[in-house]
Design a protein around this motif. Structure first.
Motif, mmCIF file in Angstrom:
data_model
loop_
_atom_site.group_PDB
_atom_site.id
_atom_site.type_symbol
_atom_site.label_atom_id
_atom_site.label_comp_id
_atom_site.label_asym_id
_atom_site.label_seq_id
_atom_site.Cartn_x
_atom_site.Cartn_y
_atom_site.Cartn_z
ATOM 1 N N UNK A 70 0.818 -1.205 0.000
ATOM 2 C CA UNK A 70 0.000 0.000 0.000
ATOM 3 C C UNK A 70 0.857 1.261 0.000
ATOM 4 N N UNK A 71 2.062 1.176 0.582
ATOM 5 C CA UNK A 71 2.896 2.375 0.682
ATOM 6 C C UNK A 71 3.646 2.676 -0.604
ATOM 7 N N UNK A 72 4.139 1.617 -1.276
ATOM 8 C CA UNK A 72 4.951 1.834 -2.474
ATOM 9 C C UNK A 72 4.209 1.575 -3.770
ATOM 10 N N UNK A 73 3.056 0.888 -3.685
ATOM 11 C CA UNK A 73 2.307 0.464 -4.876
ATOM 12 C C UNK A 73 3.124 -0.480 -5.741
ATOM 13 N N UNK A 74 4.110 -1.145 -5.127
ATOM 14 C CA UNK A 74 4.918 -2.136 -5.824
ATOM 15 C C UNK A 74 4.654 -3.508 -5.225
ATOM 16 N N UNK A 75 5.002 -4.540 -5.968
ATOM 17 C CA UNK A 75 4.741 -5.886 -5.507
ATOM 18 C C UNK A 75 5.704 -6.323 -4.430
ATOM 19 N N UNK A 76 5.283 -7.314 -3.662
ATOM 20 C CA UNK A 76 6.146 -7.948 -2.681
ATOM 21 C C UNK A 76 6.637 -9.265 -3.260
ATOM 22 N N UNK A 77 7.938 -9.512 -3.136
ATOM 23 C CA UNK A 77 8.519 -10.720 -3.733
ATOM 24 C C UNK A 77 7.948 -11.971 -3.092
ATOM 25 N N UNK A 78 7.530 -12.929 -3.935
ATOM 26 C CA UNK A 78 7.047 -14.215 -3.437
ATOM 27 C C UNK A 78 7.806 -15.385 -4.033
ATOM 28 N N UNK A 79 8.582 -15.174 -5.102
ATOM 29 C CA UNK A 79 9.370 -16.233 -5.725
ATOM 30 C C UNK A 79 10.843 -15.877 -5.577
ATOM 31 N N UNK A 80 11.639 -16.761 -4.941
ATOM 32 C CA UNK A 80 13.013 -16.410 -4.604
ATOM 33 C C UNK A 80 14.041 -17.046 -5.524
ATOM 34 N N UNK A 81 13.675 -18.038 -6.306
ATOM 35 C CA UNK A 81 14.604 -18.637 -7.264
ATOM 36 C C UNK A 81 13.785 -19.323 -8.353
ATOM 37 N N UNK A 82 14.455 -19.596 -9.484
ATOM 38 C CA UNK A 82 13.752 -20.223 -10.594
ATOM 39 C C UNK A 82 13.301 -21.631 -10.209
ATOM 40 N N UNK A 83 12.055 -21.939 -10.541
ATOM 41 C CA UNK A 83 11.485 -23.244 -10.244
ATOM 42 C C UNK A 83 10.653 -23.712 -11.428
ATOM 43 N N UNK A 84 10.826 -24.971 -11.824
ATOM 44 C CA UNK A 84 10.054 -25.532 -12.919
ATOM 45 C C UNK A 84 8.957 -26.439 -12.382
ATOM 46 N N UNK A 85 7.761 -26.293 -12.938
ATOM 47 C CA UNK A 85 6.643 -27.168 -12.583
ATOM 48 C C UNK A 85 6.047 -27.727 -13.862
ATOM 49 N N UNK A 86 5.407 -28.870 -13.734
ATOM 50 C CA UNK A 86 4.786 -29.549 -14.881
ATOM 51 C C UNK A 86 3.283 -29.394 -14.808
ATOM 52 N N UNK A 87 2.678 -29.025 -15.937
ATOM 53 C CA UNK A 87 1.224 -28.939 -16.030
ATOM 54 C C UNK A 87 0.685 -30.351 -16.263
ATOM 55 N N UNK A 88 -0.050 -30.905 -15.293
ATOM 56 C CA UNK A 88 -0.520 -32.290 -15.449
ATOM 57 C C UNK A 88 -1.533 -32.457 -16.576
ATOM 58 N N UNK A 89 -2.177 -31.370 -16.984
ATOM 59 C CA UNK A 89 -3.194 -31.461 -18.038
ATOM 60 C C UNK A 89 -2.554 -31.596 -19.418
ATOM 61 N N UNK A 90 -1.473 -30.863 -19.662
ATOM 62 C CA UNK A 90 -0.883 -30.805 -21.000
ATOM 63 C C UNK A 90 0.521 -31.399 -21.069
ATOM 64 N N UNK A 91 1.194 -31.539 -19.926
ATOM 65 C CA UNK A 91 2.579 -31.970 -19.936
ATOM 66 C C UNK A 91 3.550 -30.839 -20.179
ATOM 67 N N UNK A 92 3.048 -29.605 -20.368
ATOM 68 C CA UNK A 92 3.925 -28.451 -20.565
ATOM 69 C C UNK A 92 4.699 -28.169 -19.280
ATOM 70 N N UNK A 93 5.882 -27.556 -19.433
ATOM 71 C CA UNK A 93 6.723 -27.204 -18.304
ATOM 72 C C UNK A 93 6.808 -25.700 -18.182
ATOM 73 N N UNK A 94 6.679 -25.178 -16.963
ATOM 74 C CA UNK A 94 6.700 -23.746 -16.706
ATOM 75 C C UNK A 94 7.823 -23.413 -15.736
ATOM 76 N N UNK A 95 8.601 -22.372 -16.038
ATOM 77 C CA UNK A 95 9.647 -21.901 -15.134
ATOM 78 C C UNK A 95 9.234 -20.547 -14.591
ATOM 79 N N UNK A 96 9.056 -20.462 -13.284
ATOM 80 C CA UNK A 96 8.753 -19.204 -12.605
ATOM 81 C C UNK A 96 10.051 -18.657 -12.053
ATOM 82 N N UNK A 97 10.452 -17.446 -12.495
ATOM 83 C CA UNK A 97 11.705 -16.854 -12.027
ATOM 84 C C UNK A 97 11.483 -15.882 -10.891
#
Length: 246
Positions: free
Chosen positions: A219-246
């Motif tokens: 609320x003070x800065x109108x900027x986001x708060x970090x929630x992801x601290x390192x790159x992580x890959x997850x698999x979509x069970x529906x399609x088998x696609x892989x996603x990397x969240x940095x």
């Protein structure tokens, strides 16, 4: 050979200091944790050639394909396969690898809270071109902007030949959302962006659950708060696609 026979191929999904989580190929349904073979760890920095001759922070990145052996209930990474591409975030002194062997890299940019940063997009596009990665631009919070700004942003980047979309992740619908889902339904997609733009919310929508933590906007800065601290890959069970969240 299969993992059970003592030798297997895998794709790195997370890096934890000296240890690596890996998805066993070809279907990426099994996860194993391993470490680098000692000789590979010692030789890696000396022999590694990196973009612009700036040293890499890590020899192995999320998305790297590796050859492993199983010894006494321990998975050891014997070698890293040749990369088809890599996305770096660089400084004058070193490169931080965000992901390797990526089919596309998506910059997630919100229209408000935080506002659009064309400088961030430009740096992202430059990194993609340097690393040989296809860039995609995804604008979020489309409900918090006017039609003129939304249309102007899409026209600008589409006119330059980039894939660009605008969505409201709290109520995803419409042609742009359908196109995004179709685009990300195969291969490896990496997501990058400032805090608060909706990277983790996007992943939750794609996966249909709440796997990734999301953070509120300060609320003070109108900027986001970090929630992801390192790159992580997850698999979509529906399609088998892989996603990397940095």
């Amino acid at each position: 050979m299969s993992a059970e026979s003592g030798s297997f191929e895998a794709v790195v999904s997370s890096v934890f200091g000296a240890y690596y989580d890996m998805l066993v190929l070809p279907d990426c349904l099994e996860t194993r944790r391993g470490r680098l073979r000692g000789r590979l760890r010692l030789a890696g920095r000396k022999n590694e050639e990196s973009w612009d001759h700036i040293p890499e922070r890590h020899l192995i990145l999320v998305g790297d394909r590796v050859h492993c052996v199983q010894e006494n209930d321990e998975s050891l990474i014997e070698s890293r396969r040749e990369r088809k591409n890599v996305l770096f975030r660089s400084s004058r002194f070193e490169q931080q690898g965000l992901g390797a062997n990526i089919d596309r890299a998506v910059v997630v940019m919100s229209f408000a809270y935080p506002d659009v940063s064309q400088g961030f997009i430009d740096r992202f596009l430059a990194s993609c071109h340097a690393g040989g990665v296809e860039p995609v631009i995804l604008f979020t919070k489309s409900d918090l902007t006017d039609d003129e700004l939304r249309a102007g942003c899409l026209e600008l980047y589409r006119g330059l030949g980039y894939s660009a979309f605008a969505v409201n992740l709290l109520d995803p619908k419409g042609e742009d959302w359908k196109s995004v889902c179709e685009l990300l339904s195969s291969g490896i997609s990496l997501f990058s962006g400032r805090s608060g733009t909706g990277k983790s919310t996007l992943l939750n929508r794609l996966l249909g659950n709440e796997n990734m933590a999301t953070g509120a906007v300060s609320e003070s800065t109108k900027k986001g708060r970090h929630t992801t601290t390192n790159s992580t890959m997850v698999r979509d069970p529906k399609t088998g696609a892989l996603y990397i969240d940095t």
